[in-house]
Design a protein around this motif. Structure first.
Motif, PDB file in Angstrom:
ATOM      1  N   THR A 147       0.830  -1.209   0.000  1.00  0.00           N
ATOM      2  CA  THR A 147       0.000   0.000   0.000  1.00  0.00           C
ATOM      3  C   THR A 147       0.860   1.254   0.000  1.00  0.00           C
ATOM      4  OG1 THR A 147      -1.620  -1.249   1.300  1.00  0.00           O
ATOM      5  CG2 THR A 147      -2.009   1.097   1.038  1.00  0.00           C
ATOM      6  N   PHE A 148       2.001   1.207   0.678  1.00  0.00           N
ATOM      7  CA  PHE A 148       2.947   2.325   0.615  1.00  0.00           C
ATOM      8  C   PHE A 148       3.361   2.557  -0.841  1.00  0.00           C
ATOM      9  CE2 PHE A 148       6.939   4.521   0.714  1.00  0.00           C
ATOM     10  CZ  PHE A 148       6.893   5.344   1.826  1.00  0.00           C
ATOM     11  N   THR A 149       3.638   1.468  -1.557  1.00  0.00           N
ATOM     12  CA  THR A 149       4.004   1.566  -2.969  1.00  0.00           C
ATOM     13  C   THR A 149       2.906   2.236  -3.773  1.00  0.00           C
ATOM     14  OG1 THR A 149       5.306  -0.470  -2.781  1.00  0.00           O
ATOM     15  CG2 THR A 149       4.723   0.245  -5.004  1.00  0.00           C
ATOM     16  N   LEU A 150       1.659   1.837  -3.514  1.00  0.00           N
ATOM     17  CA  LEU A 150       0.520   2.413  -4.228  1.00  0.00           C
ATOM     18  C   LEU A 150       0.406   3.911  -3.962  1.00  0.00           C
ATOM     19  CD1 LEU A 150      -2.171   2.335  -5.784  1.00  0.00           C
ATOM     20  CD2 LEU A 150      -3.272   1.637  -3.641  1.00  0.00           C
ATOM     21  N   LEU A 151       0.403   4.303  -2.682  1.00  0.00           N
ATOM     22  CA  LEU A 151       0.225   5.722  -2.357  1.00  0.00           C
ATOM     23  C   LEU A 151       1.413   6.564  -2.797  1.00  0.00           C
ATOM     24  CD1 LEU A 151      -2.101   7.284  -0.953  1.00  0.00           C
ATOM     25  CD2 LEU A 151      -2.281   4.804  -0.848  1.00  0.00           C
ATOM     26  N   PHE A 152       2.609   6.024  -2.705  1.00  0.00           N
ATOM     27  CA  PHE A 152       3.779   6.754  -3.179  1.00  0.00           C
ATOM     28  C   PHE A 152       3.642   7.030  -4.674  1.00  0.00           C
ATOM     29  CE2 PHE A 152       8.213   7.683  -4.089  1.00  0.00           C
ATOM     30  CZ  PHE A 152       8.635   8.322  -2.929  1.00  0.00           C
ATOM     31  N   SER A 153       3.105   6.061  -5.408  1.00  0.00           N
ATOM     32  CA  SER A 153       2.886   6.225  -6.845  1.00  0.00           C
ATOM     33  C   SER A 153       1.794   7.243  -7.131  1.00  0.00           C
ATOM     34  CB  SER A 153       2.520   4.876  -7.480  1.00  0.00           C
ATOM     35  OG  SER A 153       3.524   3.918  -7.245  1.00  0.00           O
ATOM     36  N   THR A 157       2.786  10.530  -9.306  1.00  0.00           N
ATOM     37  CA  THR A 157       2.269  10.645 -10.671  1.00  0.00           C
ATOM     38  C   THR A 157       1.010  11.481 -10.814  1.00  0.00           C
ATOM     39  OG1 THR A 157       0.926   8.614 -10.483  1.00  0.00           O
ATOM     40  CG2 THR A 157       3.213   8.361 -11.209  1.00  0.00           C
ATOM     41  N   ILE A 158       0.306  11.753  -9.690  1.00  0.00           N
ATOM     42  CA  ILE A 158      -0.948  12.502  -9.762  1.00  0.00           C
ATOM     43  C   ILE A 158      -0.934  13.743  -8.885  1.00  0.00           C
ATOM     44  CG2 ILE A 158      -3.438  12.406  -9.346  1.00  0.00           C
ATOM     45  CD1 ILE A 158      -3.366   9.423  -9.974  1.00  0.00           C
ATOM     46  N   ASN A 167       2.497  14.049 -16.302  1.00  0.00           N
ATOM     47  CA  ASN A 167       1.171  14.661 -16.246  1.00  0.00           C
ATOM     48  C   ASN A 167       0.206  13.981 -17.220  1.00  0.00           C
ATOM     49  OD1 ASN A 167      -0.769  16.494 -15.390  1.00  0.00           O
ATOM     50  ND2 ASN A 167      -0.295  17.928 -17.043  1.00  0.00           N
ATOM     51  N   GLY A 168      -0.900  13.507 -16.703  1.00  0.00           N
ATOM     52  CA  GLY A 168      -1.900  12.826 -17.516  1.00  0.00           C
ATOM     53  C   GLY A 168      -1.740  11.322 -17.554  1.00  0.00           C
ATOM     54  N   LEU A 173      -0.468   4.677 -14.789  1.00  0.00           N
ATOM     55  CA  LEU A 173       0.683   4.193 -14.031  1.00  0.00           C
ATOM     56  C   LEU A 173       0.259   3.616 -12.685  1.00  0.00           C
ATOM     57  CD1 LEU A 173       3.193   7.083 -14.827  1.00  0.00           C
ATOM     58  CD2 LEU A 173       3.088   4.804 -15.854  1.00  0.00           C
ATOM     59  N   VAL A 174      -0.714   4.242 -12.051  1.00  0.00           N
ATOM     60  CA  VAL A 174      -1.219   3.701 -10.789  1.00  0.00           C
ATOM     61  C   VAL A 174      -1.877   2.342 -11.028  1.00  0.00           C
ATOM     62  CG1 VAL A 174      -2.922   4.029  -8.941  1.00  0.00           C
ATOM     63  CG2 VAL A 174      -1.469   5.930  -9.659  1.00  0.00           C
ATOM     64  N   GLY A 175      -2.593   2.199 -12.136  1.00  0.00           N
ATOM     65  CA  GLY A 175      -3.173   0.904 -12.480  1.00  0.00           C
ATOM     66  C   GLY A 175      -2.101  -0.161 -12.647  1.00  0.00           C
ATOM     67  N   PHE A 176      -0.990   0.195 -13.284  1.00  0.00           N
ATOM     68  CA  PHE A 176       0.135  -0.743 -13.425  1.00  0.00           C
ATOM     69  C   PHE A 176       0.665  -1.162 -12.055  1.00  0.00           C
ATOM     70  CE2 PHE A 176       1.520   1.022 -17.840  1.00  0.00           C
ATOM     71  CZ  PHE A 176       0.512   0.279 -18.445  1.00  0.00           C
ATOM     72  N   VAL A 177       0.766  -0.201 -11.148  1.00  0.00           N
ATOM     73  CA  VAL A 177       1.280  -0.505  -9.802  1.00  0.00           C
ATOM     74  C   VAL A 177       0.340  -1.453  -9.069  1.00  0.00           C
ATOM     75  CG1 VAL A 177       1.783   0.485  -7.539  1.00  0.00           C
ATOM     76  CG2 VAL A 177       2.638   1.599  -9.600  1.00  0.00           C
TER      77      VAL A 177
END
Length: 248
Positions: A147-153, A157-158, A167-168, A173-177
């Motif tokens: 989850t840290f990985t997800l939120l860091f991403s 990126t957003i 940007n955009g 990228l979050v979906g990839f993570v």
């Protein structure tokens, strides 16, 4: 240092908050419906315990996350209480609105799973639980890290105003993570990385095995990521949501 915005219970009556809650319900409902539905289909086709089944589940979650975040510009497309907490820790959403989002997300996840039970003729929604050789502490640490990985991403990126060429591309990228996290941790902790994603199947099947792990781990990882990124990497670019007297 970022101060957390407290907000007010009056936010629940504001038109922008009401619109955000409606959108957040829709995108969370669709995320859980597709994610849990894919897991049920994988089990039905006897692929649930294979790498092919794990890959299918990971891709379904990653793709639907990318699309739902892209379409959730009104609410932010959190889909996840851990994301909401991580953004609250960075001062991007008030405490009261975060609480409204949590209730909204849990209701959406529950509704999606009860509908799946009905549409599949009473099949059980598969809960997320620890593998037989994974202990509670190991499971919590898995969920914290993922989850840290997800939120860091999400922040990189957003949220980060200096994301530059990214940007955009943030939702994709979050979906990839999300997909990568499920591929890495799915066979061990289940890689919920989302309390609502764990809550929906648990309440629909009334099976709460290991359920607390999917609150403690994701909320800890999400909160840490939001606090650390906002305070150490955004470098004062944060714009507070509310006046000073509304924060603590």
């Amino acid at each position: 240092m970022v101060r957390i915005a407290l907000g007010s219970i009056r936010e629940a009556t504001q038109p922008d908050c009401i619109r955000a809650l409606v959108v957040e319900f829709i995108v969370t409902f669709l995320f859980v419906f597709i994610g849990v539905g894919t897991a049920m289909a994988s089990d039905k086709l006897d692929a649930g315990s294979t790498m092919a089944g794990l890959f299918a589940v990971a891709m379904a979650h990653g793709l639907v996350v990318a699309v739902m975040i892209s379409g959730g510009h009104i609410s932010g497309g959190h889909l996840n209480p851990a994301v909401t907490l991580g953004l609250m820790a960075g001062g991007h959403i008030t405490v009261f609105r975060s609480a409204f989002y949590w209730v909204d997300q849990l209701l959406a996840a529950s509704s999606a799973c009860f509908l799946l039970v009905y549409l599949t003729g009473g099949e059980t929604t598969p809960i997320i639980s620890l593998a037989s050789d994974v202990g509670y502490l190991q499971g919590v640490i898995w969920e914290v890290v993922l989850t840290f990985t997800l939120l860091f991403s999400v922040y990189a990126t957003i949220v980060d105003p200096k994301k530059g060429a990214l940007n955009g591309l943030g939702p994709t990228l979050v979906g990839f993570v999300v997909a990568a996290n499920i591929l890495a941790g799915g066979a061990y902790s289940g890689a919920a990385i989302n309390p609502a994603r764990a809550f929906g199947p648990a309440i629909a099947s009334w099976d709460w095995t290991d359920h607390w792990v999917y609150w403690v781990g994701p909320l800890t990882g999400g909160g840490l990521a939001g606090y650390i990124y906002e305070n150490f990497f955004i470098e004062g670019a944060h714009v507070p949501l509310l006046a000073a007297e509304d924060t603590f």
